[in-house]
Design a protein around this motif. Structure first.
Motif, short mmCIF file in Angstrom:
data_model
loop_
_atom_site.label_atom_id
_atom_site.label_comp_id
_atom_site.label_asym_id
_atom_site.label_seq_id
_atom_site.Cartn_x
_atom_site.Cartn_y
_atom_site.Cartn_z
N ARG A 12 -0.98 1.15 -9.24
CA ARG A 12 -0.60 1.81 -7.98
C ARG A 12 0.44 2.90 -8.21
NH1 ARG A 12 0.25 -1.11 -2.11
NH2 ARG A 12 0.34 0.82 -0.90
N GLU A 16 -0.15 6.74 -7.21
CA GLU A 16 0.70 7.47 -6.26
C GLU A 16 1.25 8.77 -6.85
OE1 GLU A 16 3.50 4.43 -5.22
OE2 GLU A 16 2.19 3.58 -3.63
N ARG A 22 -6.78 12.46 -6.02
CA ARG A 22 -7.30 11.21 -5.45
C ARG A 22 -8.59 11.45 -4.67
NH1 ARG A 22 -1.38 8.95 -3.90
NH2 ARG A 22 -1.71 10.07 -1.97
N TRP A 27 -9.61 5.66 -4.91
CA TRP A 27 -9.13 4.79 -3.83
C TRP A 27 -9.87 3.44 -3.88
CZ3 TRP A 27 -5.04 5.16 -0.71
CH2 TRP A 27 -4.45 6.41 -0.48
N GLU A 42 -2.24 -5.77 0.84
CA GLU A 42 -2.04 -4.50 0.15
C GLU A 42 -3.33 -3.69 0.08
OE1 GLU A 42 1.12 -5.58 -3.25
OE2 GLU A 42 -0.23 -7.18 -2.62
N ASP A 45 -3.58 -2.02 3.32
CA ASP A 45 -2.55 -0.98 3.38
C ASP A 45 -3.04 0.28 2.66
OD1 ASP A 45 0.16 0.03 3.88
OD2 ASP A 45 0.41 -0.13 1.70
N LEU A 46 -3.69 0.08 1.51
CA LEU A 46 -4.25 1.21 0.77
C LEU A 46 -5.38 1.88 1.57
CD1 LEU A 46 -4.34 -0.37 -2.78
CD2 LEU A 46 -3.17 1.78 -2.21
N ARG A 48 -5.71 2.05 4.79
CA ARG A 48 -5.13 2.87 5.85
C ARG A 48 -4.60 4.20 5.29
NH1 ARG A 48 -3.93 -2.36 8.01
NH2 ARG A 48 -2.09 -2.60 6.68
N GLY A 49 -4.01 4.14 4.09
CA GLY A 49 -3.56 5.37 3.44
C GLY A 49 -4.71 6.30 3.12
N ARG A 52 -5.74 8.00 6.28
CA ARG A 52 -4.78 9.04 6.68
C ARG A 52 -5.01 10.34 5.92
NH1 ARG A 52 -1.09 4.64 6.98
NH2 ARG A 52 -0.42 4.98 4.82
N GLU A 53 -5.55 10.22 4.72
CA GLU A 53 -5.85 11.41 3.93
C GLU A 53 -7.26 11.93 4.20
OE1 GLU A 53 -4.94 11.18 -0.21
OE2 GLU A 53 -2.92 10.39 0.13
#
Length: 306
Positions: A12, A16, A22, A27, A42, A45-46, A48-49, A52-53
């Motif tokens: 991770r 990052e 990415r 992902w 987690e 959580d990834l 959702r990230g 967002r991108e």
């Protein structure tokens, strides 16, 4: 490389730092790694990230998320993933269908698991085995056996070792020793499948849950292969259920000789002593854990409600 080696935190950190490179494959690889290691929070959580991108998930991403839903026991998140695929008109493959069956089964929603199974355009041995498992883990042995009979009627689908793990587990959850013995014998006699570690552990669990502790111990002693920790662990759990303290001590010693760092054995043994009112022994076990630097795992509920 880090993900394959289970070094997820390192993976991770590296991920990052790779802000400009990415893509969906990167992902998905990371999400899948966290999902397989039962770090579902987690993994989401990834995800959702990723959203967002504005990077859209593919079938593999969503399959990994469903693994997380199963390990977290989260029907709400599972339904969310299912709804996302329907809204986006993402075509589901056999892996996705089977993942949904497994997820709904583990979350206790057998009817939804059955609906997903029924709409599958094609079913393979894995999907049949998953449906049998969904019935079995929810105590529906008759439905599991009926599903197995339907599976056998399909000329192109042949039961495999995973199918029999599902069947034996179903017998264990229902406490049906007779049916369990029947399926265990049939596996080799009718299908030429040699029992593996999981099959033996299921039989020990079946006998132990049914209160046949000595027979479970005899079963282990007469196994044609060296008993693994999973079989001894199943017997230790049976000792807890039926308050067999002396045998529990013997079994715990066996497990710890194979897996010295298995903290769950100490916790289970401590609980067995506590149930028997042997508080000095409870303190003794806890002191051993303290000396070795072990800590009691945090308890989590199996299924999220709602």
């Amino acid at each position: 490389m880090y993900v394959k080696c289970g070094l997820l935190d390192n993976a991770r950190k590296l991920f990052e730092r790779s802000v400009d490179d990415r893509n969906v494959v990167m992902w998905t690889t990371l999400i899948s790694g966290f999902a397989k290691c039962e770090r579902g929070i987690e993994a989401f959580d990834l995800f959702r990230g990723m959203m967002r991108e504005s990077i859209l998930p593919n079938q593999c991403t969503l399959a990994a998320l469903l693994v997380s839903c199963s390990s977290l026991g989260s029907p709400r998140q599972g339904r969310s993933v299912h709804g996302y695929m329907i809204r986006r008109e993402i075509e589901m493959d056999a892996v996705n269908f089977t993942s949904f069956i497994d997820m709904y089964g583990r979350c206790g929603n057998v009817e939804m698991a059955r609906k997903v199974f029924d709409i599958m355009p094609e079913r393979n041995v894995i999907s049949w085995s998953s449906m049998i498992n969904a019935f079995g883990m929810n105590g529906l042995l008759e439905e599991a056996l009926d599903c197995f009979d339907r599976m056998k009627s399909q000329s192109l689908v042949v039961p495999n070792s995973v199918t029999f793990v599902s069947l034996l587990s179903a017998c264990s959850h229902s406490g049906n020793v007779r049916e369990g013995r029947k399926q265990f014998e049939s596996m080799t006699r009718d299908y030429g499948i040699a029992p593996e570690e999981e099959h033996y552990a299921c039989m020990v669990d079946l006998l132990g849950r049914a209160g046949e502790i000595r027979e479970a111990k005899s079963f282990i002693d007469n196994m044609p292969v060296k008993p693994m920790a999973s079989a001894w662990g199943a017997l230790l759990n049976a000792c807890r259920i039926h308050k067999e303290v002396e045998l529990a001590e013997e079994v715990a010693e066996k497990v710890l000789s194979m897996e010295p760092g298995e903290t769950g054995v100490y916790v289970l043994l401590s609980n067995i002593y506590a149930d028997a009112g042997m508080w000095e022994m409870v303190n003794c076990v806890r002191q051993k854990m303290g000396i070795k630097g072990y800590r009691k795992p945090v308890g989590l509920s199996a299924t999220q409600v709602g």
